[in-house]
Design a protein around this motif. Structure first.
Motif, PDB file in Angstrom:
ATOM      1  N   ALA A   1      44.485  43.344  24.124  1.00 23.02           N
ATOM      2  CA  ALA A   1      43.823  42.490  25.116  1.00 23.02           C
ATOM      3  C   ALA A   1      43.175  43.318  26.215  1.00 23.02           C
ATOM      4  CB  ALA A   1      44.829  41.510  25.712  1.00 23.02           C
ATOM      5  N   VAL A   2      43.862  44.361  26.675  1.00 25.57           N
ATOM      6  CA  VAL A   2      43.285  45.215  27.722  1.00 25.57           C
ATOM      7  C   VAL A   2      42.084  45.980  27.186  1.00 25.57           C
ATOM      8  CG1 VAL A   2      43.722  47.248  29.163  1.00 25.57           C
ATOM      9  CG2 VAL A   2      45.398  45.378  29.081  1.00 25.57           C
ATOM     10  N   ARG A   3      42.202  46.501  25.974  1.00 23.10           N
ATOM     11  CA  ARG A   3      41.081  47.254  25.397  1.00 23.10           C
ATOM     12  C   ARG A   3      39.866  46.364  25.146  1.00 23.10           C
ATOM     13  NH1 ARG A   3      44.376  51.169  21.087  1.00 23.10           N
ATOM     14  NH2 ARG A   3      45.194  52.600  22.688  1.00 23.10           N
ATOM     15  N   ALA A   4      40.106  45.075  24.925  1.00 25.67           N
ATOM     16  CA  ALA A   4      39.003  44.150  24.642  1.00 25.67           C
ATOM     17  C   ALA A   4      38.443  43.507  25.908  1.00 25.67           C
ATOM     18  CB  ALA A   4      39.476  43.059  23.683  1.00 25.67           C
ATOM     19  N   ALA A   5      38.958  43.885  27.084  1.00 25.54           N
ATOM     20  CA  ALA A   5      38.512  43.252  28.322  1.00 25.54           C
ATOM     21  C   ALA A   5      37.013  43.444  28.526  1.00 25.54           C
ATOM     22  CB  ALA A   5      39.284  43.837  29.506  1.00 25.54           C
ATOM     23  N   ASP A   6      36.342  42.361  28.940  1.00 25.42           N
ATOM     24  CA  ASP A   6      34.907  42.445  29.179  1.00 25.42           C
ATOM     25  C   ASP A   6      34.637  42.813  30.633  1.00 25.42           C
ATOM     26  OD1 ASP A   6      35.347  40.151  30.658  1.00 25.42           O
ATOM     27  OD2 ASP A   6      34.471  38.800  29.168  1.00 25.42           O
ATOM     28  N   ALA A   7      33.419  42.573  31.107  1.00 21.47           N
ATOM     29  CA  ALA A   7      33.022  42.991  32.449  1.00 21.47           C
ATOM     30  C   ALA A   7      33.822  42.285  33.539  1.00 21.47           C
ATOM     31  CB  ALA A   7      31.530  42.737  32.652  1.00 21.47           C
ATOM     32  N   ARG A   8      34.397  41.107  33.257  1.00 19.44           N
ATOM     33  CA  ARG A   8      35.211  40.400  34.255  1.00 19.44           C
ATOM     34  C   ARG A   8      36.656  40.860  34.247  1.00 19.44           C
ATOM     35  NH1 ARG A   8      32.969  38.272  38.488  1.00 19.44           N
ATOM     36  NH2 ARG A   8      34.617  36.711  38.700  1.00 19.44           N
ATOM     37  N   GLY A   9      37.038  41.684  33.274  1.00 17.29           N
ATOM     38  CA  GLY A   9      38.353  42.294  33.277  1.00 17.29           C
ATOM     39  C   GLY A   9      39.489  41.345  32.962  1.00 17.29           C
ATOM     40  N   THR A  10      40.710  41.814  33.250  1.00 18.96           N
ATOM     41  CA  THR A  10      41.921  41.042  32.979  1.00 18.96           C
ATOM     42  C   THR A  10      42.972  41.373  34.015  1.00 18.96           C
ATOM     43  OG1 THR A  10      43.506  40.423  31.249  1.00 18.96           O
ATOM     44  CG2 THR A  10      42.972  42.758  31.437  1.00 18.96           C
ATOM     45  N   ILE A  11      43.947  40.485  34.187  1.00 20.73           N
ATOM     46  CA  ILE A  11      45.059  40.708  35.111  1.00 20.73           C
ATOM     47  C   ILE A  11      46.318  40.095  34.510  1.00 20.73           C
ATOM     48  CG2 ILE A  11      44.719  38.571  36.438  1.00 20.73           C
ATOM     49  CD1 ILE A  11      45.736  41.991  37.913  1.00 20.73           C
ATOM     50  N   ALA A  12      47.453  40.743  34.714  1.00 17.18           N
ATOM     51  CA  ALA A  12      48.731  40.201  34.235  1.00 17.18           C
ATOM     52  C   ALA A  12      49.221  39.100  35.165  1.00 17.18           C
ATOM     53  CB  ALA A  12      49.764  41.319  34.148  1.00 17.18           C
ATOM     54  N   ARG A  13      49.945  38.148  34.582  1.00 20.98           N
ATOM     55  CA  ARG A  13      50.509  37.020  35.339  1.00 20.98           C
ATOM     56  C   ARG A  13      51.909  36.743  34.821  1.00 20.98           C
ATOM     57  NH1 ARG A  13      48.416  32.511  38.197  1.00 20.98           N
ATOM     58  NH2 ARG A  13      49.607  30.569  37.952  1.00 20.98           N
ATOM     59  N   GLY A  14      52.815  36.453  35.730  1.00 17.91           N
ATOM     60  CA  GLY A  14      54.173  36.105  35.332  1.00 17.91           C
ATOM     61  C   GLY A  14      54.400  34.611  35.415  1.00 17.91           C
TER      62      GLY A  14
END
Length: 455
Positions: free
Chosen positions: A37-50
């Motif tokens: 999922a991190v490697r596939a992140a696009d220009a808007r990125g990603t963030i972890a959530r609990g």
């Protein structure tokens, strides 16, 4: 090769429910899926959530991806003799208590809710009623497994990589995705607390009591009436305690001294009418709460859940503020800045802020995290209905007062701080930004908070 995750687009908001945004939700069930999922992140990125207990926009990512880490909830190893646990980042503090208390161990630090994940506890570098004794959560983390924006996984310890470790502690998830952690625990003999309660007539009386005798207690917190004015400004109920020893328990409780069975009430109403928690209703509640508190009571036995997490017994209690949601404002100012604290309390009282969840604590030594919130001094946290007239300019004014006094606001609870004030509050901000740029040049890890504050 991991199976691609199927994203579901959905609104995402913080616990205060003030600024929902839409993101693609992903729920990795393995480390390999998180890496993909991190490697596939696009220009808007990603963030972890609990478990979504950050009050503001720290775990939101408008137009991007949000990684729901709660499926990564394995406990890998427990050293029941030395009190050390290794677990996935998606394990909640509630689950740790269920597993560890029967073994005579407790989490080293807990905030006002146990429904926080280990990853969230590290990202926000949570603190509790025992900061003056134990510091914040990350001080007790021996090692963590961190998935950085380049898609690589690293084992990070405070000894071998102090820069990355202390940038991650309190870094609001922006240095990478915490996958697992090893934590030193605290030994306990029972799941009851020995509690002392007393009333303070005003803010000066309260601070004098805490300064003189907080060192006698592991845990200390004061509820403040922020609607009281004049000679009663800052009147409070001070509650302090420690884990009860076995000999303090009545005979019946000694049969199962490590039992942990917290009570839960039915969920709060989905929505209450806007304005119900206004100055009149909160004023009546505050008067009742203060008047019914004992002037002085020593040695009361309380259940662990009632002492640490009273609101956890009411699921979705955040909905009592109505459709507009609420803002939680928490700041800290150093010792020697008591006049600033007094000025803020007086300003809040003059504005008539209807907060029935206002608490004051004393912090001990500052924590090494670059963006960690605690510093030696006084911290006040309060909930305010988001629809309160004049709230935005009031909090902007308080930000300036806090920054001028060398204090700061807590990013895990923030949803509205202006970026121009941030640098004055966090002196290692530039170091944090530089490390992020080196570690994640394509910006794969990001959030609404990061964009709003240019982190």
């Amino acid at each position: 090769m991991p199976v691609p995750l199927a994203p579901a687009t959905a609104p995402v908001t913080g616990w205060g429910r003030t600024a929902p945004t839409v993101a693609r939700l992903l729920r990795p069930g393995t480390y390999e899926e998180a890496v993909a999922a991190v490697r596939a992140a696009d220009a808007r990125g990603t963030i972890a959530r609990g478990l979504g207990r950050a009050y503001g926009d720290a775990a939101q990512n408008a137009g991007g991806a949000v990684l729901d880490m709660t499926a990564l909830d394995r406990i890998h190893e427990i050293d029941a003799v030395g009190g050390v646990i290794t677990c996935d980042a998606g394990v909640s503090l509630h689950r740790l208590m269920e597993v560890l208390l029967p073994l005579g161990w407790f989490v080293p630090v807990t905030p006002g809710t146990r429904y926080v994940t280990v990853g969230g506890a590290i990202g926000a570098d949570i603190h509790g009623k025992n900061h003056h004794v134990s510091g914040s959560f990350s001080r007790h983390v021996r090692a963590l497994e961190l998935l950085t924006g380049d898609g690589e996984t690293r084992v990070v310890t405070p000894q071998d990589d102090p820069e990355l470790f202390w940038a991650t502690a309190g870094g609001m998830g922006l240095t990478g995705v915490v996958l697992a952690a090893t934590i030193q625990l605290q030994s306990v003999g029972t799941t009851l607390m020995t509690v002392d309660t007393e009333r303070a007539a005003d803010l000066d009386d309260l601070m004098a009591r805490m300064t003189a005798t907080d060192h006698r207690y592991r845990y200390s917190v004061a509820w403040i009436d922020l609607l009281a004015r004049g000679a009663r400004t800052g009147r409070a109920v001070l509650t302090r305690g420690d884990h009860a020893p076995l000999e303090a328990l009545p005979p019946r409780a000694r049969r199962d001294p490590l039992a942990f069975r917290p009570r839960r009430l039915p969920a709060a109403p989905r929505l209450l009418p806007d304005g119900l928690l206004g100055r009149t209703t909160v004023g009546l509640f505050n008067e009742l709460w203060y008047r019914t508190a004992p002037r002085e009571r020593r040695g009361q036995l309380q259940r662990l859940a009632a002492f640490f997490h009273p609101l956890d017994g009411l699921p979705e209690w955040n909905r009592i503020y109505g459709r507009a949601g609420f803002v939680q404002y928490q700041f800290v100012v150093g010792h020697g800045q008591e006049e600033t604290l007094r000025a803020v309390v007086e300003r809040l009282a003059a504005h008539g802020c209807p907060s029935f969840l206002a608490v004051l604590k004393r912090f001990g030594d500052g924590d090494p995290g670059w963006l960690s919130f605690p510093m030696p001094g006084w911290t006040l946290a309060l909930d305010i209905p988001a629809g309160l007239p004049g709230l935005a300019p009031l909090l902007d004014e308080l930000d300036q007062q806090v920054a001028a006094a060398g204090g700061r606001v807590y990013l895990a609870k923030d949803s509205r701080l202006r970026p121009d004030v941030l640098a004055a509050m966090y002196p290692r901000l530039d170091d944090f930004r530089s490390l992020r740029a080196r570690l994640d040049p394509r910006g794969a890890i990001t959030s609404d908070l990061a964009r709003r504050l240019a982190l």
